[in-house]
Scaffold this motif. Sequence first.
Motif, PDB file in Angstrom:
ATOM      1  N   HIS A  90       0.837  -1.202   0.000  1.00  0.00           N
ATOM      2  CA  HIS A  90       0.000   0.000   0.000  1.00  0.00           C
ATOM      3  C   HIS A  90       0.872   1.253   0.000  1.00  0.00           C
ATOM      4  N   ARG A 101     -14.036 -10.340  -5.555  1.00  0.00           N
ATOM      5  CA  ARG A 101     -13.226  -9.704  -4.525  1.00  0.00           C
ATOM      6  C   ARG A 101     -12.592 -10.779  -3.643  1.00  0.00           C
ATOM      7  N   SER A 110     -10.420 -11.199  -0.332  1.00  0.00           N
ATOM      8  CA  SER A 110     -10.030 -10.411   0.842  1.00  0.00           C
ATOM      9  C   SER A 110      -9.227 -11.269   1.815  1.00  0.00           C
ATOM     10  N   ILE A 118     -10.518  -8.005  -7.608  1.00  0.00           N
ATOM     11  CA  ILE A 118     -10.011  -6.987  -6.676  1.00  0.00           C
ATOM     12  C   ILE A 118      -9.369  -7.701  -5.494  1.00  0.00           C
ATOM     13  N   ASP A 132      -8.021  -7.418  -1.861  1.00  0.00           N
ATOM     14  CA  ASP A 132      -8.165  -6.541  -0.693  1.00  0.00           C
ATOM     15  C   ASP A 132      -7.451  -7.222   0.475  1.00  0.00           C
ATOM     16  N   ALA A 186      -7.292  -3.150  -3.804  1.00  0.00           N
ATOM     17  CA  ALA A 186      -8.167  -2.226  -3.088  1.00  0.00           C
ATOM     18  C   ALA A 186      -7.310  -1.280  -2.247  1.00  0.00           C
ATOM     19  N   GLU A 236      -8.357   1.092   3.895  1.00  0.00           N
ATOM     20  CA  GLU A 236      -9.399   1.914   4.520  1.00  0.00           C
ATOM     21  C   GLU A 236      -8.751   3.066   5.273  1.00  0.00           C
TER      22      GLU A 236
END
Lengths: 162, 174
Positions: free
Chosen positions: A132, B64, B66, B137, B139, B167, B170
């Motif tokens: 990230h 997705r 995750s 995706i 995540d 992704a 957050e």
Amino acid sequence: MGKRTRDTSVTQDMTPMIDCVFLLIIFFMVATEISLSQADVILPVAEQSITIEPQPGTTSITINVSFDEALQERIQIGAGDVLSPEQLRDALRAEVVACGQFEPNPMNPSQQDSLLEVIIRCDQGVEARHYHEIFRACQEAKIYRVSLAAENERLENKYAED
Amino acid sequence: MARRDADTGVEGDMTPMIDCVFLLLIFFMCATKFRMPEGALSSWLPRDRGTGGDGPPSANPGCRISFQREGNQIICWADDVTVPFATDYADDTVGSSQQDFDIEFQLQAPDMRAVQEHIQNRKDTYRGVNAKGLPVIIDFAPNVPSRYVVDIVNICKRLQIADVAFAAPEEAMD
């Protein structure tokens, strides 16, 4: 230069052997230097990974994410200094300027994106948050070409050696 | 072994030099650690900041995958399905590599073959509007080991899925 035996008077020329030995020494010296220039990273295995070959007109840099001696995770460009996420962002911006190769952004042609490619060599055990951090730093520096480094083949008994 | 100079008659003993050369050779042979051939999984970062995808979810039904980490368990969801933990591993280089990794780090990790099956099923039944086919995706929570991210990208490459995205993490709302 020869070695003569007393009984038969046959000489053995040692020169070719010494030549070969010197060549072997030079080879191993050079190979050792190459292996030291990369951070010690255990890459994951991915059989779909393809060998990285420099494309004409593009430049690439390597970001290493590895463990240091104290098992702390660290980010480096090549074998350079350890960087924080902020320092990484600044370093990538500097690399983009130094690269000087741009292409128009397909979504906004007035904006120029860098042609620089970033190869991320991430140790398989480090936390994925570094992805990230690197992705964000790349996006802020207008770098959109990234590659995740992996090994094509498995090195047998890797952990046993370590 | 000696070498005699024809003009001066002085002998130079070559044995110590050859001894040193062989010692150097042995040192560099032991010190050299050859690297395995390295490759890379090419990818593109999105040029816009992720905000949840284009259009309503029904118009862009991506797959997705995750990951969360709880203690020594790596929990994976393929869409809404919880992926079972691996009890045995694929009999290939990637599977044996994951087995070594999970044992080394004492992790209970998801069965990647189940993830691959799920993505394959989604790809086979995909009827969406995305020109590049099924979007996947990935995540992942910040504390998940990075190898599982590479594993999913590898599976997507294996299944010839062109649209793979990561992704964005957050962030706390202001």
